[in-house]
Every structure is written in structure tokens, then in C-alpha cells.
Design a protein around this motif. Sequence first.
Motif, PDB file in Angstrom:
ATOM      1  N   GLU A  22      -4.838  -3.488 -69.952  1.00 46.03           N
ATOM      2  CA  GLU A  22      -4.588  -3.145 -68.461  1.00 46.03           C
ATOM      3  C   GLU A  22      -5.822  -2.061 -68.266  1.00 46.03           C
ATOM      4  O   GLU A  22      -6.658  -1.639 -66.920  1.00 46.03           O
ATOM      5  CB  GLU A  22      -3.404  -2.947 -67.842  1.00 46.03           C
ATOM      6  CG  GLU A  22      -3.363  -3.579 -66.521  1.00 46.03           C
ATOM      7  CD  GLU A  22      -2.537  -4.094 -65.749  1.00 46.03           C
ATOM      8  OE1 GLU A  22      -2.396  -3.994 -64.693  1.00 46.03           O
ATOM      9  OE2 GLU A  22      -1.390  -3.243 -66.290  1.00 46.03           O
ATOM     10  N   GLU A  23      -5.421  -0.573 -68.654  1.00 42.68           N
ATOM     11  CA  GLU A  23      -5.700   0.633 -68.237  1.00 42.68           C
ATOM     12  C   GLU A  23      -6.851   0.392 -68.452  1.00 42.68           C
ATOM     13  O   GLU A  23      -8.168   0.859 -67.278  1.00 42.68           O
ATOM     14  CB  GLU A  23      -4.764   1.580 -68.202  1.00 42.68           C
ATOM     15  CG  GLU A  23      -5.758   2.927 -68.647  1.00 42.68           C
ATOM     16  CD  GLU A  23      -5.140   4.309 -69.197  1.00 42.68           C
ATOM     17  OE1 GLU A  23      -6.148   5.166 -69.326  1.00 42.68           O
ATOM     18  OE2 GLU A  23      -3.826   4.070 -69.559  1.00 42.68           O
ATOM     19  N   ALA A  24      -7.830  -0.010 -69.524  1.00 44.66           N
ATOM     20  CA  ALA A  24      -8.703  -0.154 -70.026  1.00 44.66           C
ATOM     21  C   ALA A  24      -9.753  -1.092 -68.913  1.00 44.66           C
ATOM     22  O   ALA A  24     -10.866  -0.900 -68.954  1.00 44.66           O
ATOM     23  CB  ALA A  24      -9.187  -0.247 -71.440  1.00 44.66           C
ATOM     24  N   LEU A  25      -9.050  -2.073 -68.827  1.00 45.97           N
ATOM     25  CA  LEU A  25      -9.577  -3.515 -68.738  1.00 45.97           C
ATOM     26  C   LEU A  25      -9.698  -3.301 -66.462  1.00 45.97           C
ATOM     27  O   LEU A  25     -11.159  -3.366 -66.195  1.00 45.97           O
ATOM     28  CB  LEU A  25      -9.101  -4.001 -68.279  1.00 45.97           C
ATOM     29  CG  LEU A  25      -9.392  -5.140 -69.535  1.00 45.97           C
ATOM     30  CD1 LEU A  25      -8.131  -6.469 -69.724  1.00 45.97           C
ATOM     31  CD2 LEU A  25     -10.635  -4.876 -69.892  1.00 45.97           C
ATOM     32  N   THR A  26      -9.148  -1.921 -66.229  1.00 44.45           N
ATOM     33  CA  THR A  26      -9.289  -1.958 -64.891  1.00 44.45           C
ATOM     34  C   THR A  26      -9.954   0.074 -63.956  1.00 44.45           C
ATOM     35  O   THR A  26      -9.759  -0.109 -63.356  1.00 44.45           O
ATOM     36  CB  THR A  26      -7.655  -2.128 -64.254  1.00 44.45           C
ATOM     37  OG1 THR A  26      -6.595  -1.250 -64.575  1.00 44.45           O
ATOM     38  CG2 THR A  26      -7.133  -3.292 -63.794  1.00 44.45           C
ATOM     39  N   ALA A  27     -10.029   0.403 -65.100  1.00 43.32           N
ATOM     40  CA  ALA A  27     -10.355   2.367 -64.716  1.00 43.32           C
ATOM     41  C   ALA A  27     -11.863   2.230 -64.428  1.00 43.32           C
ATOM     42  O   ALA A  27     -12.699   0.914 -65.080  1.00 43.32           O
ATOM     43  CB  ALA A  27     -10.688   2.359 -66.026  1.00 43.32           C
ATOM     44  N   PRO A  28     -12.363   2.157 -63.690  1.00 41.50           N
ATOM     45  CA  PRO A  28     -13.406   2.688 -63.236  1.00 41.50           C
ATOM     46  C   PRO A  28     -14.431   2.644 -63.872  1.00 41.50           C
ATOM     47  O   PRO A  28     -15.978   2.536 -63.709  1.00 41.50           O
ATOM     48  CB  PRO A  28     -13.895   3.417 -62.161  1.00 41.50           C
ATOM     49  CG  PRO A  28     -12.093   3.817 -61.202  1.00 41.50           C
ATOM     50  CD  PRO A  28     -10.962   3.653 -62.734  1.00 41.50           C
ATOM     51  N   ARG A  29     -14.223   3.802 -64.618  1.00 42.49           N
ATOM     52  CA  ARG A  29     -14.846   4.538 -65.757  1.00 42.49           C
ATOM     53  C   ARG A  29     -14.628   4.368 -67.721  1.00 42.49           C
ATOM     54  O   ARG A  29     -13.868   5.390 -67.473  1.00 42.49           O
ATOM     55  CB  ARG A  29     -15.375   5.190 -65.178  1.00 42.49           C
ATOM     56  CG  ARG A  29     -16.481   5.931 -64.287  1.00 42.49           C
ATOM     57  CD  ARG A  29     -17.262   7.278 -63.963  1.00 42.49           C
ATOM     58  NE  ARG A  29     -17.705   7.744 -65.122  1.00 42.49           N
ATOM     59  CZ  ARG A  29     -18.854   8.935 -65.742  1.00 42.49           C
ATOM     60  NH1 ARG A  29     -18.254   9.954 -64.472  1.00 42.49           N
ATOM     61  NH2 ARG A  29     -19.177   9.402 -66.429  1.00 42.49           N
ATOM     62  N   PRO A  30     -14.378   3.169 -67.731  1.00 41.13           N
ATOM     63  CA  PRO A  30     -13.144   3.213 -69.460  1.00 41.13           C
ATOM     64  C   PRO A  30     -13.788   4.060 -69.949  1.00 41.13           C
ATOM     65  O   PRO A  30     -15.106   3.596 -70.258  1.00 41.13           O
ATOM     66  CB  PRO A  30     -13.396   1.509 -69.408  1.00 41.13           C
ATOM     67  CG  PRO A  30     -14.855   1.316 -68.540  1.00 41.13           C
ATOM     68  CD  PRO A  30     -14.871   1.800 -67.490  1.00 41.13           C
TER      69      PRO A  30
END
Length: 70
Positions: A22-30
Motif C-alpha cells: 500500500e505504501e508503494a502504491l500510494t507514495a507520490p514518488r515511489p
Amino acid sequence: MEIARRGEETGITSEEVAATIEEALTAPRPRSRYLIGNGAELQMTARRLLPDWIWDKLLLNNLRKVVEPL
């Protein structure tokens, strides 16, 4: 089977994996990589520092500890 059992006993939960995804998918700059699991950072550091032949030997030795020869 032994590797699977050990992973079940010492591994991380599916909730922890889902939170990282989820963190990876929602990060502005993954980031290009996300490390998940116990000791993942240490393993990646060792992988970067060690020559391939030493890393391969370490992996093989770890598998031999878990898997009995046929």
C-alpha cells in the motif's frame, strides 16, 4: 517443506506485506525497491558488498542447512 515451515514460524505477516505494498502504491514518488521481511536490509547490504561467488556460496550453504540431501 522445511523452508516453508521455517518461514511460517519466523516470517512476517501478510498484513505487514500488504502495508508495504500500500505504501508503494500510494507514495507520490515511489522507490524502485521496498525491502520486506526480517533481515532484508542486512541481506541487501551483504549482497551489494560481497562478490557474486561468495554470495552464491552463502545461499547454497543456507539451503543445505534446511534441505536434507536426497
